[in-house]
Design a protein around this motif. Structure first.
Motif, PDB file in Angstrom:
ATOM      1  N   SER A  65       0.842  -1.197   0.000  1.00 35.09           N
ATOM      2  CA  SER A  65       0.000   0.000   0.000  1.00 35.09           C
ATOM      3  C   SER A  65       0.880   1.250   0.000  1.00 35.09           C
ATOM      4  N   ARG A  66       2.048   1.133   0.591  1.00 36.51           N
ATOM      5  CA  ARG A  66       2.982   2.265   0.550  1.00 36.51           C
ATOM      6  C   ARG A  66       3.458   2.510  -0.886  1.00 36.51           C
ATOM      7  N   LEU A  67       3.814   1.431  -1.577  1.00 31.49           N
ATOM      8  CA  LEU A  67       4.279   1.583  -2.957  1.00 31.49           C
ATOM      9  C   LEU A  67       3.165   2.112  -3.862  1.00 31.49           C
ATOM     10  N   GLU A  68       1.934   1.675  -3.587  1.00 33.07           N
ATOM     11  CA  GLU A  68       0.805   2.177  -4.374  1.00 33.07           C
ATOM     12  C   GLU A  68       0.666   3.690  -4.172  1.00 33.07           C
ATOM     13  N   LYS A  69       0.832   4.136  -2.921  1.00 39.04           N
ATOM     14  CA  LYS A  69       0.728   5.586  -2.650  1.00 39.04           C
ATOM     15  C   LYS A  69       1.833   6.356  -3.363  1.00 39.04           C
ATOM     16  N   LEU A  70       3.045   5.812  -3.290  1.00 31.19           N
ATOM     17  CA  LEU A  70       4.160   6.489  -3.964  1.00 31.19           C
ATOM     18  C   LEU A  70       3.917   6.517  -5.473  1.00 31.19           C
ATOM     19  N   GLY A  71       3.421   5.396  -5.999  1.00 34.08           N
ATOM     20  CA  GLY A  71       3.153   5.312  -7.442  1.00 34.08           C
ATOM     21  C   GLY A  71       2.096   6.314  -7.869  1.00 34.08           C
ATOM     22  N   ARG A  72       1.052   6.436  -7.045  1.00 33.07           N
ATOM     23  CA  ARG A  72      -0.036   7.365  -7.385  1.00 33.07           C
ATOM     24  C   ARG A  72       0.483   8.805  -7.353  1.00 33.07           C
ATOM     25  N   LEU A  98       3.498   9.806  -7.948  1.00 25.40           N
ATOM     26  CA  LEU A  98       4.293  10.021  -9.165  1.00 25.40           C
ATOM     27  C   LEU A  98       3.377  10.227 -10.372  1.00 25.40           C
ATOM     28  N   GLU A  99       2.410   9.339 -10.494  1.00 21.77           N
ATOM     29  CA  GLU A  99       1.502   9.391 -11.652  1.00 21.77           C
ATOM     30  C   GLU A  99       0.778  10.741 -11.705  1.00 21.77           C
ATOM     31  N   GLU A 100       0.250  11.158 -10.561  1.00 25.73           N
ATOM     32  CA  GLU A 100      -0.477  12.435 -10.539  1.00 25.73           C
ATOM     33  C   GLU A 100       0.455  13.603 -10.851  1.00 25.73           C
ATOM     34  N   GLY A 101       1.684  13.477 -10.395  1.00 24.28           N
ATOM     35  CA  GLY A 101       2.650  14.565 -10.611  1.00 24.28           C
ATOM     36  C   GLY A 101       3.106  14.712 -12.048  1.00 24.28           C
ATOM     37  N   VAL A 102       3.157  13.594 -12.778  1.00 29.96           N
ATOM     38  CA  VAL A 102       3.734  13.683 -14.133  1.00 29.96           C
ATOM     39  C   VAL A 102       2.692  13.592 -15.241  1.00 29.96           C
ATOM     40  N   ALA A 103       1.453  13.230 -14.878  1.00 25.89           N
ATOM     41  CA  ALA A 103       0.447  12.926 -15.914  1.00 25.89           C
ATOM     42  C   ALA A 103       0.317  14.040 -16.951  1.00 25.89           C
ATOM     43  N   SER A 138       3.882  -0.457  -8.271  1.00 24.08           N
ATOM     44  CA  SER A 138       5.217   0.143  -8.322  1.00 24.08           C
ATOM     45  C   SER A 138       5.913  -0.067  -9.659  1.00 24.08           C
ATOM     46  N   ILE A 139       5.176  -0.572 -10.674  1.00 22.97           N
ATOM     47  CA  ILE A 139       5.753  -0.712 -12.020  1.00 22.97           C
ATOM     48  C   ILE A 139       5.222   0.422 -12.880  1.00 22.97           C
ATOM     49  N   PHE A 140       6.096   1.101 -13.594  1.00 29.07           N
ATOM     50  CA  PHE A 140       5.604   2.163 -14.473  1.00 29.07           C
ATOM     51  C   PHE A 140       6.310   2.134 -15.818  1.00 29.07           C
ATOM     52  N   TRP A 141       5.646   2.739 -16.786  1.00 28.85           N
ATOM     53  CA  TRP A 141       6.201   2.807 -18.147  1.00 28.85           C
ATOM     54  C   TRP A 141       5.762   4.104 -18.787  1.00 28.85           C
ATOM     55  N   LEU A 142       6.716   4.767 -19.389  1.00 31.73           N
ATOM     56  CA  LEU A 142       6.408   6.003 -20.116  1.00 31.73           C
ATOM     57  C   LEU A 142       6.607   5.729 -21.599  1.00 31.73           C
ATOM     58  N   VAL A 143       5.559   5.910 -22.375  1.00 29.35           N
ATOM     59  CA  VAL A 143       5.646   5.604 -23.814  1.00 29.35           C
ATOM     60  C   VAL A 143       5.145   6.807 -24.606  1.00 29.35           C
ATOM     61  N   PHE A 144       5.836   7.090 -25.708  1.00 26.78           N
ATOM     62  CA  PHE A 144       5.471   8.282 -26.479  1.00 26.78           C
ATOM     63  C   PHE A 144       4.394   7.965 -27.509  1.00 26.78           C
ATOM     64  N   GLN A 145       3.203   7.707 -27.041  1.00 28.28           N
ATOM     65  CA  GLN A 145       2.013   7.598 -27.881  1.00 28.28           C
ATOM     66  C   GLN A 145       0.807   7.885 -26.991  1.00 28.28           C
ATOM     67  N   PRO A 146      -0.195   8.532 -27.557  1.00 25.79           N
ATOM     68  CA  PRO A 146      -1.290   9.020 -26.707  1.00 25.79           C
ATOM     69  C   PRO A 146      -2.145   7.913 -26.101  1.00 25.79           C
ATOM     70  N   GLN A 147      -2.256   6.779 -26.775  1.00 25.40           N
ATOM     71  CA  GLN A 147      -3.041   5.663 -26.246  1.00 25.40           C
ATOM     72  C   GLN A 147      -2.097   4.595 -25.715  1.00 25.40           C
ATOM     73  N   ASP A 180      11.796  11.483  -2.441  1.00 22.57           N
ATOM     74  CA  ASP A 180      12.408  10.900  -3.648  1.00 22.57           C
ATOM     75  C   ASP A 180      11.428  10.957  -4.817  1.00 22.57           C
ATOM     76  N   ILE A 181      10.168  10.653  -4.524  1.00 18.50           N
ATOM     77  CA  ILE A 181       9.157  10.654  -5.591  1.00 18.50           C
ATOM     78  C   ILE A 181       8.962  12.075  -6.135  1.00 18.50           C
ATOM     79  N   ASP A 182       9.007  13.062  -5.239  1.00 18.70           N
ATOM     80  CA  ASP A 182       8.860  14.445  -5.701  1.00 18.70           C
ATOM     81  C   ASP A 182      10.061  14.855  -6.556  1.00 18.70           C
ATOM     82  N   THR A 183      11.235  14.402  -6.158  1.00 24.51           N
ATOM     83  CA  THR A 183      12.418  14.667  -6.983  1.00 24.51           C
ATOM     84  C   THR A 183      12.242  14.032  -8.357  1.00 24.51           C
ATOM     85  N   LEU A 184      11.821  12.770  -8.358  1.00 30.02           N
ATOM     86  CA  LEU A 184      11.620  12.060  -9.619  1.00 30.02           C
ATOM     87  C   LEU A 184      10.591  12.783 -10.489  1.00 30.02           C
TER      88      LEU A 184
END
Ligand code: PMP
Length: 430
Positions: A327-334, A336-341, A356-365, A413-417
């Motif tokens: 649940s801690r990792l889920e909070k950190l992940g959320r 990050l997601e909210e910060g970069v979306a 805690s797994i993420f992927w950034l891909v350059f396509q809108p879908q 760390d997440i805010d830095t990221l």
């Protein structure tokens, strides 16, 4: 922002290239899909890596998945030291194997029995052999975009959008070795259904990463996974869930629990070794009883069930159980997601995340199959990778790889990221 100092890494890379192909022991480490050369790592502590030139990075690669607790968690180190003091390897049973097996089984009731090996590749290779031995059938079905290690039978190319058979994806793999491996696309019930209709009685097993994380993060529709389960059941084929990445990463019960997907066989690696070389395959008792010496499916290993590795794995699972890691990792992940979306969207990309797994891909879908990945975005990933590295964030050096958060990371760390990601995206060339 200053240029990283890379003097020592460059010198080591030059020496390594004389001795090791491309200077590395696993291809993607060679930085061929991004800019620059590999950095040589001196140490890892907590959430951070330090290279031989003294540069410090927030580690979002996490050794490709095992380090859910970060580097050098005290409980894991203590268990490793204690086990190492007692002996590095015995080649005979030790109590530590039972300890780890009991912990794995408690989380995965489908793994009533298991065998430990030394890598994910070995785990899958053995599970496939066992599935063929148990069913007396030859065909194994895999999905394009799922990776299951580098055993010959699984180094098979697909990608036409139909079921394909028998084209190897590596030199040195004979046509014979892949003749009985079928490749089908993810996210397409029809192709799988057609294949079962035609050849269902010859199919020993379907193997899938229930949360495919080796060609980006290709989150599957639960209905698709359900069809995979139903078809295997209908035709008496086995379902092998490859949880080498997702096992103990998306929760104690892995993707099997997340999607309520019962497995006949399940393969593990990475986290269950706590950073040491471990894999395992397990499943229903009647299937596992076919493994030698109880049964006729041969399988063995000099260092299998290595006591130091078992201790590292058991200590890791103990921390995962005792502390509120997921649940801690889920909070950190959320966070990050909210910060970069917004920044990711503005750059024409998608941010895909499961825990805690993420992927950034350059396509809108966000794609759900390998075929739907837009490869033309990969040069932008290379630019992003370089920008992140310069700003102290270490991501796996390929746009097809996912990132991992770990328990040693803090909100700060997440805010830095988040800030570094935003800044790097904004700095990308048009
Ligand atoms: N299966 C999956 C799902 C994997 O992600 C990997 C490795 N990334 C493997 C199998 C092979 O594991 P190993 O590299 O330990 O041989």
């Amino acid at each position: 922002m200053s240029e990283l100092s890379r003097e020592r890494s460059r010198e080591l890379y030059r020496r390594a290239c004389e001795l090791l192909p491309a200077g590395v022991d696993s291809p993607v480490r060679a930085f061929r899909s991004v800019h620059g050369e590999p950095l040589f790592i001196a140490k890892g502590r907590g959430a951070y890596l330090e290279d031989v030139d003294g540069n410090r990075f927030l580690d979002c690669c996490g050794s490709w998945g095992p380090l859910i607790l970060g580097h050098g968690h005290p409980a894991v180190l203590e268990a490793v030291h204690r086990a190492a003091d007692a002996g590095l390897t015995f080649g005979a049973p030790s109590p530590l194997e039972i300890d780890l097996a009991e912990r794995v089984k408690a989380a995965y009731p489908d793994a009533a029995m298991m065998r430990f090996v030394s890598s994910g590749t070995e785990a899958v290779m053995s599970a496939v052999r066992l599935a063929r031995g148990f069913t007396g059938r030859d065909i194994v079905v895999k999905f394009s975009g799922c990776y299951h290690g580098h055993s010959d039978a699984l180094l098979v190319a697909g990608g036409s959008g139909l079921a394909t058979f028998g084209t190897s994806s590596s030199a040195g793999v004979t046509a014979g070795a892949v003749a009985d491996t079928a490749v089908v696309p993810l996210d397409d019930e029809n192709v799988l259904q057609d294949l079962f209709q035609e050849r269902g009685c010859e199919i020993a097993a379907v193997i899938i990463e229930p949360l495919p994380a080796n060609a980006g993060l290709l989150r599957q529709r639960p209905e698709f996974l359900r069809v995979v389960r139903e078809l295997t059941e209908e035709y008496d084929a086995l379902l092998i869930l490859d949880e080498v990445i997702s096992g103990f990463r998306v929760g104690m019960g892995g993707a099997a629990a997340l999607y309520e997907l019962p497995a006949d066989l399940v393969t593990f690696g990475k986290i269950i070794g706590g950073g040491l070389p471990v894999g395992a395959f397990g499943g229903r008792r009647e299937i596992m009883e076919r493994v030698a010496p109880l049964g006729d499916v041969y399988q063995a290993g000099t260092l299998a069930g290595n006591p130091v590795a078992m201790a590292a794995g058991a200590a890791t699972l103990q921390v995962l159980m005792e502390e509120d890691v997921y649940s801690r990792l889920e909070k950190l992940g959320r966070r990050l997601e909210e910060g970069v979306a917004a920044a990711v969207r503005e750059a024409g990309g998608s941010f895909v995340r499961v825990g805690s797994i993420f992927w950034l891909v350059f396509q809108p879908q966000a794609p759900r199959s390998f075929e739907a990945i837009d490869a033309s975005g990969m040069p932008r990933f290379a630019d992003l990778h370089a920008a992140l590295l310069e700003r102290g964030v270490y991501l796996a050096p390929s746009g097809y790889e996912v990132g991992f958060l770990n328990h040693a990371m803090t909100e700060s760390d997440i805010d830095t990221l988040t800030n570094v990601l935003r800044e790097s995206l904004a700095a990308l060339p048009g």
